[in-house]
Design an enzyme around this catalytic site. Structure first.
Site, PDB file in Angstrom:
ATOM      1  N   CYS A  37      46.577  11.274  45.884  1.00  0.00           N
ATOM      2  CA  CYS A  37      45.818  11.812  44.764  1.00  0.00           C
ATOM      3  C   CYS A  37      46.548  13.026  44.194  1.00  0.00           C
ATOM      4  O   CYS A  37      47.269  13.737  44.899  1.00  0.00           O
ATOM      5  CB  CYS A  37      44.418  12.203  45.229  1.00  0.00           C
ATOM      6  SG  CYS A  37      43.370  12.845  43.899  1.00  0.00           S
ATOM      7  N   ASP A  54      45.274  15.711  43.353  1.00  0.00           N
ATOM      8  CA  ASP A  54      44.507  16.918  43.649  1.00  0.00           C
ATOM      9  C   ASP A  54      45.448  18.031  44.113  1.00  0.00           C
ATOM     10  O   ASP A  54      46.312  17.817  44.970  1.00  0.00           O
ATOM     11  CB  ASP A  54      43.468  16.612  44.725  1.00  0.00           C
ATOM     12  CG  ASP A  54      42.390  17.675  44.802  1.00  0.00           C
ATOM     13  OD1 ASP A  54      42.753  18.860  44.932  1.00  0.00           O
ATOM     14  OD2 ASP A  54      41.201  17.332  44.715  1.00  0.00           O
ATOM     15  N   ARG A  65      44.904  20.427  45.977  1.00  0.00           N
ATOM     16  CA  ARG A  65      44.686  20.834  47.365  1.00  0.00           C
ATOM     17  C   ARG A  65      45.438  19.974  48.356  1.00  0.00           C
ATOM     18  O   ARG A  65      45.495  20.292  49.544  1.00  0.00           O
ATOM     19  CB  ARG A  65      43.185  20.775  47.683  1.00  0.00           C
ATOM     20  CG  ARG A  65      42.328  21.698  46.847  1.00  0.00           C
ATOM     21  CD  ARG A  65      40.858  21.394  47.011  1.00  0.00           C
ATOM     22  NE  ARG A  65      40.522  20.097  46.453  1.00  0.00           N
ATOM     23  CZ  ARG A  65      39.289  19.568  46.466  1.00  0.00           C
ATOM     24  NH1 ARG A  65      38.302  20.261  47.015  1.00  0.00           N
ATOM     25  NH2 ARG A  65      39.065  18.394  45.932  1.00  0.00           N
ATOM     26  N   HIS A 107      41.422  11.348  50.108  1.00  0.00           N
ATOM     27  CA  HIS A 107      40.874  12.543  50.751  1.00  0.00           C
ATOM     28  C   HIS A 107      39.395  12.648  50.427  1.00  0.00           C
ATOM     29  O   HIS A 107      38.901  12.067  49.453  1.00  0.00           O
ATOM     30  CB  HIS A 107      41.624  13.800  50.293  1.00  0.00           C
ATOM     31  CG  HIS A 107      41.475  14.104  48.838  1.00  0.00           C
ATOM     32  ND1 HIS A 107      40.494  14.929  48.335  1.00  0.00           N
ATOM     33  CD2 HIS A 107      42.180  13.668  47.755  1.00  0.00           C
ATOM     34  CE1 HIS A 107      40.597  15.011  47.029  1.00  0.00           C
ATOM     35  NE2 HIS A 107      41.604  14.246  46.643  1.00  0.00           N
ATOM     36  N   CYS A 131      36.912  13.850  46.719  1.00  0.00           N
ATOM     37  CA  CYS A 131      37.808  13.562  45.603  1.00  0.00           C
ATOM     38  C   CYS A 131      37.043  13.652  44.280  1.00  0.00           C
ATOM     39  O   CYS A 131      35.998  13.008  44.105  1.00  0.00           O
ATOM     40  CB  CYS A 131      38.421  12.176  45.760  1.00  0.00           C
ATOM     41  SG  CYS A 131      39.564  11.724  44.435  1.00  0.00           S
TER      42      CYS A 131
END
Length: 380
Positions: A45, A47, A49, A101, A104
């Protein structure tokens, strides 16, 4: 680790990192410039993080990375397919990891009813996954629904990668290419590979891997179970169990069948499946035969046709002589008119024959009476 405030901080951190690496290993960048030979392709992803090299403690050149919103692998995305083809065919990676994760944002947006602009098209397949498993996901607590959908999205991604031609070619060549599905827990920043656990649980529970439910709150503990004995303990404790059989209503099917009996949904429409799938020709044949035979039976009962014509037309209908009721009705009218004409001609012929016979009899009587008169005159 310093917090980034702007692009200047990024450039300064890069210089500092390059100096530290150069001091530790003077040949590091020279070796890095020679090329890459990663053993793992990471599809994750986008993302912020989820930093792959930080989470896995790997160096540049160790992992080939492709990231997008909600770690999707659509069959129409040339970017993702090109990355997979290059990594498998040219870089000869040995592992492909589809990594999702918890928490999400893309998956959460796919579960919502609101619009997120152009992402609606991108997240449509995840919405389809949610609708296909809605009964299971909605039965979970609200805090676990997004994480469960993330797991299903990863499973779908692993299935998509496993079906790609380039992956099948690698397997045919005898290469040890493995496809993994991982979920990272953001609250503990630990990644769990549940493929082995699902396989063992499906064997123990005697069901498919899609029917195995794993407690998302205990992924760390479950990921450490690598034997059948450990899986049996988890099943006994309720952390792993077989999903119940999903029951579905037959209401829509009965409604569709009733509509079809009235003649609806039988046109060309949007055909799905083979040419015979929507309205088989055998069904059309039976319906046409049924209509023609009902009409013949009604005409026979009303005395419009006799049993001989009924039998003749029944056989012709079965032999595909008549296309529909109108053609059969016209044939009956023509046949009755022809029979009436033939009967009238036969009646006329019979009347003519009877008149001729009566004339012959009268002539014979006249001749006989004259002969008797001659004989009696000669005797006198």
């Amino acid at each position: 680790m310093a917090t980034i405030q702007g692009t200047k901080d990024v450039l300064e951190n890069n210089k500092e990192w390059a100096a530290q690496v150069q001091a530790k290993n003077p040949d590091y960048f020279a070796n890095l410039a020679k090329g890459q030979s990663p053993k793992l392709l990471w599809i994750g992803c986008a993302d912020s993080r989820v930093a792959v090299d930080v989470l896995t403690q790997t160096q540049p050149g160790d992992i080939f990375v492709h990231r997008n919103i909600a770690n999707r692998i659509p069959s129409e995305d040339l970017s993702a397919l090109s990355v997979i083809e290059y990594a498998v065919k040219h870089l000869k990676v040995e592992h492909v990891v589809v990594a999702g994760h918890t928490g999400c944002g893309g998956v959460k947006a796919a579960m919502s009813n609101g619009s997120v602009g152009i992402l609606d098209h991108w997240l449509r397949p995840i919405k389809d996954i949610y609708q296909a498993n809605q009964s299971e996901i909605d039965a979970l607590p609200e805090s676990e629904r997004v994480d469960r959908l993330s797991e299903l999205n990863v499973i779908q991604g692993v299935d998509t990668v496993s079906r790609l031609p380039v992956v099948h070619e690698a397997w045919k060549e005898g290469r040890s290419l493995q496809v993994h599905g991982w979920i990272m827990q953001l609250h503990s920043v630990e990644m769990a590979n549940l493929t082995t656990q699902k396989r063992l649980a499906s064997s123990i529970l005697k069901c498919g891997k899609r029917k195995v439910w794993i407690d998302p709150n205990e992924v760390s503990e479950i990921s450490q179970a690598n034997s059948r004995q450990d899986i049996r303990k988890l099943v006994k404790s309720g952390l792993i169990f077989k999903k119940p059989q999903v029951s579905h209503s037959r209401f829509r099917t009965r409604e569709l069948a009733a509509a079809k009996r009235l003649g609806r949904h039988t046109g060309y429409g949007k055909r799905k499946g083979t040419a015979e799938a929507r309205m088989p020709s055998s069904v059309l044949w039976m319906r046409r035969m049924r209509v023609l035979r009902n009409m013949l039976r009604k005409y026979r009962e009303q005395g419009k046709i006799d049993r001989h014509m009924y039998h003749e037309l029944y056989v012709k209908s079965k032999g595909n002589t008549f296309k529909n009721k109108r053609v059969l009705m016209e044939h009956i009218h023509k046949a009755k008119a022809e029979n009436a004409r033939i009967k009238a001609l036969s009646d006329q012929a019979e009347a003519h024959r009877l008149r001729n016979k009566a004339a012959r009899e009268r002539r014979a009587q006249r001749i006989a009476s004259k002969r008797e008169a001659l004989i009696s005159g000669e005797q006198q």
